[in-house]
Design a protein around this motif. Structure first.
Motif, PDB file in Angstrom:
ATOM      1  N   GLY A  56       0.635  -1.020   0.404  1.00 21.91           N
ATOM      2  CA  GLY A  56       0.019   0.063   0.046  1.00 21.91           C
ATOM      3  C   GLY A  56       1.176   1.179  -0.078  1.00 21.91           C
ATOM      4  O   GLY A  56       0.832   1.482   0.502  1.00 21.91           O
ATOM      5  N   CYS A  57       2.013   1.083  -0.783  1.00 22.10           N
ATOM      6  CA  CYS A  57       2.934   2.156  -0.836  1.00 22.10           C
ATOM      7  C   CYS A  57       2.556   3.831  -1.041  1.00 22.10           C
ATOM      8  O   CYS A  57       2.780   4.872  -0.812  1.00 22.10           O
ATOM      9  N   GLY A  58       1.411   3.448  -1.772  1.00 21.11           N
ATOM     10  CA  GLY A  58       0.608   5.067  -2.348  1.00 21.11           C
ATOM     11  C   GLY A  58       1.759   5.788  -3.366  1.00 21.11           C
ATOM     12  O   GLY A  58       1.970   5.336  -3.708  1.00 21.11           O
ATOM     13  N   THR A  59       1.717   6.856  -3.028  1.00 20.10           N
ATOM     14  CA  THR A  59       2.645   7.992  -4.092  1.00 20.10           C
ATOM     15  C   THR A  59       3.992   7.740  -3.167  1.00 20.10           C
ATOM     16  O   THR A  59       5.329   8.991  -4.186  1.00 20.10           O
ATOM     17  N   GLY A  60       4.711   6.895  -2.695  1.00 24.05           N
ATOM     18  CA  GLY A  60       5.356   6.261  -2.583  1.00 24.05           C
ATOM     19  C   GLY A  60       6.327   7.233  -0.787  1.00 24.05           C
ATOM     20  O   GLY A  60       7.683   7.098  -0.454  1.00 24.05           O
ATOM     21  N   ALA A  61       5.325   7.817  -0.527  1.00 25.56           N
ATOM     22  CA  ALA A  61       5.910   8.696   1.350  1.00 25.56           C
ATOM     23  C   ALA A  61       6.703   7.585   1.972  1.00 25.56           C
ATOM     24  O   ALA A  61       7.206   7.325   2.451  1.00 25.56           O
ATOM     25  N   SER A  62       5.577   6.135   2.293  1.00 30.90           N
ATOM     26  CA  SER A  62       5.967   4.920   3.017  1.00 30.90           C
ATOM     27  C   SER A  62       7.946   4.075   2.042  1.00 30.90           C
ATOM     28  O   SER A  62       8.454   4.245   3.211  1.00 30.90           O
ATOM     29  N   VAL A  78       4.270  -1.586  -3.518  1.00 32.19           N
ATOM     30  CA  VAL A  78       2.837  -2.607  -4.188  1.00 32.19           C
ATOM     31  C   VAL A  78       1.784  -1.728  -4.044  1.00 32.19           C
ATOM     32  O   VAL A  78       1.513  -1.296  -2.358  1.00 32.19           O
ATOM     33  N   ASP A  79       1.126  -1.559  -5.071  1.00 27.28           N
ATOM     34  CA  ASP A  79      -0.269  -0.571  -4.609  1.00 27.28           C
ATOM     35  C   ASP A  79      -1.357  -1.355  -5.435  1.00 27.28           C
ATOM     36  O   ASP A  79      -1.335  -1.269  -6.484  1.00 27.28           O
ATOM     37  N   ALA A  80      -2.497  -1.147  -5.058  1.00 26.75           N
ATOM     38  CA  ALA A  80      -3.751  -1.653  -6.056  1.00 26.75           C
ATOM     39  C   ALA A  80      -4.418  -0.663  -7.069  1.00 26.75           C
ATOM     40  O   ALA A  80      -4.792  -0.493  -7.742  1.00 26.75           O
ATOM     41  N   SER A  81      -3.962   0.910  -6.565  1.00 33.72           N
ATOM     42  CA  SER A  81      -4.364   2.114  -7.636  1.00 33.72           C
ATOM     43  C   SER A  81      -2.992   2.107  -8.796  1.00 33.72           C
ATOM     44  O   SER A  81      -2.201   2.554  -7.803  1.00 33.72           O
ATOM     45  N   ALA A  82      -3.405   2.623  -9.722  1.00 31.44           N
ATOM     46  CA  ALA A  82      -2.699   3.333 -10.942  1.00 31.44           C
ATOM     47  C   ALA A  82      -2.451   3.848 -10.532  1.00 31.44           C
ATOM     48  O   ALA A  82      -1.538   4.957 -10.835  1.00 31.44           O
ATOM     49  N   GLY A  83      -3.143   5.209 -10.557  1.00 35.03           N
ATOM     50  CA  GLY A  83      -3.286   6.039 -10.267  1.00 35.03           C
ATOM     51  C   GLY A  83      -2.368   7.284  -8.631  1.00 35.03           C
ATOM     52  O   GLY A  83      -0.861   7.627  -9.285  1.00 35.03           O
ATOM     53  N   MET A  84      -2.418   6.628  -7.761  1.00 36.52           N
ATOM     54  CA  MET A  84      -1.144   6.420  -6.384  1.00 36.52           C
ATOM     55  C   MET A  84      -0.065   5.852  -7.602  1.00 36.52           C
ATOM     56  O   MET A  84       1.477   6.968  -6.969  1.00 36.52           O
ATOM     57  N   LEU A  85       0.209   4.614  -7.607  1.00 36.38           N
ATOM     58  CA  LEU A  85       1.349   3.844  -8.530  1.00 36.38           C
ATOM     59  C   LEU A  85       2.298   4.825  -9.221  1.00 36.38           C
ATOM     60  O   LEU A  85       3.728   5.432  -9.098  1.00 36.38           O
ATOM     61  N   ALA A  86       1.363   5.476 -10.369  1.00 35.90           N
ATOM     62  CA  ALA A  86       1.851   6.536 -11.852  1.00 35.90           C
ATOM     63  C   ALA A  86       2.948   7.341 -10.846  1.00 35.90           C
ATOM     64  O   ALA A  86       4.163   7.792 -11.039  1.00 35.90           O
ATOM     65  N   ALA A  88       4.342   7.801  -7.772  1.00 35.26           N
ATOM     66  CA  ALA A  88       5.014   7.360  -6.888  1.00 35.26           C
ATOM     67  C   ALA A  88       6.178   6.958  -7.921  1.00 35.26           C
ATOM     68  O   ALA A  88       7.315   7.431  -7.621  1.00 35.26           O
ATOM     69  N   ALA A  89       6.118   6.461  -9.260  1.00 38.59           N
ATOM     70  CA  ALA A  89       6.897   5.752  -9.609  1.00 38.59           C
ATOM     71  C   ALA A  89       7.538   6.844 -10.983  1.00 38.59           C
ATOM     72  O   ALA A  89       8.661   7.135 -11.155  1.00 38.59           O
ATOM     73  N   ALA A  90       6.923   8.582 -11.087  1.00 43.42           N
ATOM     74  CA  ALA A  90       7.388   9.228 -11.840  1.00 43.42           C
ATOM     75  C   ALA A  90       8.624  10.111 -10.403  1.00 43.42           C
ATOM     76  O   ALA A  90       9.371  10.554 -11.202  1.00 43.42           O
ATOM     77  N   LYS A  91       8.420   9.467  -9.411  1.00 42.30           N
ATOM     78  CA  LYS A  91       9.441  10.181  -8.945  1.00 42.30           C
ATOM     79  C   LYS A  91      10.383   9.454  -8.842  1.00 42.30           C
ATOM     80  O   LYS A  91      11.043   8.607  -9.331  1.00 42.30           O
ATOM     81  N   PRO A  92      11.743  10.472  -8.525  1.00 41.18           N
ATOM     82  CA  PRO A  92      13.314  10.008  -8.334  1.00 41.18           C
ATOM     83  C   PRO A  92      13.514   8.485  -6.667  1.00 41.18           C
ATOM     84  O   PRO A  92      13.818   8.707  -6.176  1.00 41.18           O
ATOM     85  N   TRP A  93      13.581   7.661  -7.960  1.00 41.38           N
ATOM     86  CA  TRP A  93      14.426   5.940  -7.000  1.00 41.38           C
ATOM     87  C   TRP A  93      15.545   5.949  -6.977  1.00 41.38           C
ATOM     88  O   TRP A  93      15.909   5.158  -8.475  1.00 41.38           O
ATOM     89  N   PRO A  94      16.364   5.145  -6.410  1.00 39.90           N
ATOM     90  CA  PRO A  94      17.165   4.877  -7.256  1.00 39.90           C
ATOM     91  C   PRO A  94      17.138   3.109  -7.397  1.00 39.90           C
ATOM     92  O   PRO A  94      16.123   2.823  -6.849  1.00 39.90           O
ATOM     93  N   ALA A  95      17.905   2.416  -7.794  1.00 41.60           N
ATOM     94  CA  ALA A  95      17.251   1.116  -8.570  1.00 41.60           C
ATOM     95  C   ALA A  95      16.784  -0.118  -7.698  1.00 41.60           C
ATOM     96  O   ALA A  95      16.564  -0.869  -8.121  1.00 41.60           O
ATOM     97  N   ARG A  96      17.330  -0.070  -6.601  1.00 44.93           N
ATOM     98  CA  ARG A  96      17.076  -1.345  -5.442  1.00 44.93           C
ATOM     99  C   ARG A  96      15.583  -0.931  -5.449  1.00 44.93           C
ATOM    100  O   ARG A  96      15.203  -2.096  -4.813  1.00 44.93           O
TER     101      ARG A  96
END
Ligand SMILES: C[S@@+](CC[C@H](N)C(=O)[O-])C[C@H]1O[C@@H](n2cnc3c(N)ncnc32)[C@H](O)[C@@H]1O
Length: 243
Positions: A56-62, A78-86, A88-96
């Motif tokens: 339930g990562c949402g927009t990636g705060a956790s 992991v999250d069920a919402s495509a909108g929240m996940l998008a 999250a994924a648009a933020k800069p993250w390390p490859a891990r």
């Protein structure tokens, strides 16, 4: 209103995704408290070589809290919402850090497989239709001795806790969310908390679903008595459901 569940809840989070980070930013300490709960997992410093699931990562705060506290860990978010996940994924993250769209009820169907050294769930379990089933799944995804961390709105049981929660929701959160067109989701938020377990009941629920070494830890500030960190462990032997 009735509580939002499953597809209805996912659709509400899809819609709310755009304003979610703005609302969260208005809550002082939101990110610091997630980091505090992530530290409370008690994992080896840095988390080198560990694999952690953010459910339930949402927009990636956790996810950001986990990534900051455990710079050496691989994190599956992991999250069920495509909108929240998008968002999250648009933020800069390390490859891990990787993101997967999946419902907590069907992780295997989305290819999310254990073992994990830890599972973190922030503001998720109050939202699922069958928290016991999700907790059992999570326990089975953990290595023996693996940690569960739950960061959740769970009232402490004093009348004042519910009164403060109602004041914050009705006075601040719901008016702001209504402006963003997300009033229904945030009315659900209020109700989902008052109808969910108190902190001590939720700790009992964790034990009943096979976790040991369960601890309930308060969070500081206005959320004292309203938000708690729960930590538990998959027992090192057996499936934990016995005894
Ligand atoms: C309140 S947000 C919390 C997000 C993030 N963990 C944080 O701390 O900001 C709850 C998230 O759980 C997700 N969620 C709710 N029910 C779910 C389910 N059954 N399976 C997977 N995700 C779910 C929602 O889509 C939403 O993004």
């Amino acid at each position: 209103m009735t509580l939002l569940r499953d597809e209805d809840l996912t659709a509400a989070f899809d819609h709310a995704a755009r304003g979610y980070d703005t609302l969260v930013a208005a809550n002082p300490g939101y990110h610091a408290q997630l980091r505090r709960s992530a530290r409370r997992l008690g994992l080896p410093r840095g988390g080198e070589g560990l694999r952690v699931l953010d459910l339930g990562c949402g927009t990636g705060a956790s996810t950001a809290a986990l990534a900051g506290v455990l710079p050496g860990a691989r994190i599956v978010s992991v999250d069920a919402s495509a909108g929240m996940l998008a968002r999250a994924a648009a933020k800069p993250w390390p490859a891990r850090v990787t993101f997967v769209r999946a419902a907590a009820e069907d992780l295997a169907g989305a290819g999310v497989e254990g073992p994990f050294d830890a599972v973190f769930a922030a503001y998720l379990l109050r939202n699922v239709s069958d928290p016991d089933a999700v907790l059992t799944t999570v326990r089975d995804l953990l290595v023996p001795g693996g940690r569960l961390g739950v960061h959740e709105y769970t009232l402490g049981g004093r009348r004042a806790d519910r009164a403060v929660w109602t004041l914050v929701c009705r006075g601040i959160v719901q008016p702001a969310a209504t402006v963003l067109g997300d009033g229904e989701l945030y009315r659900h938020l209020w109700r989902s908390v008052v109808e969910f377990d108190t902190a001590s009941r939720f700790a009992d629920r964790l034990r009943a679903n096979g976790f040991d070494a369960v601890r309930v830890l308060p969070l500081p500030g206005w959320q004292t008595g309203i938000t708690h960190t729960f930590v538990g462990r998959r027992p090192r032997t057996g499936n934990g459901a016995e005894g």
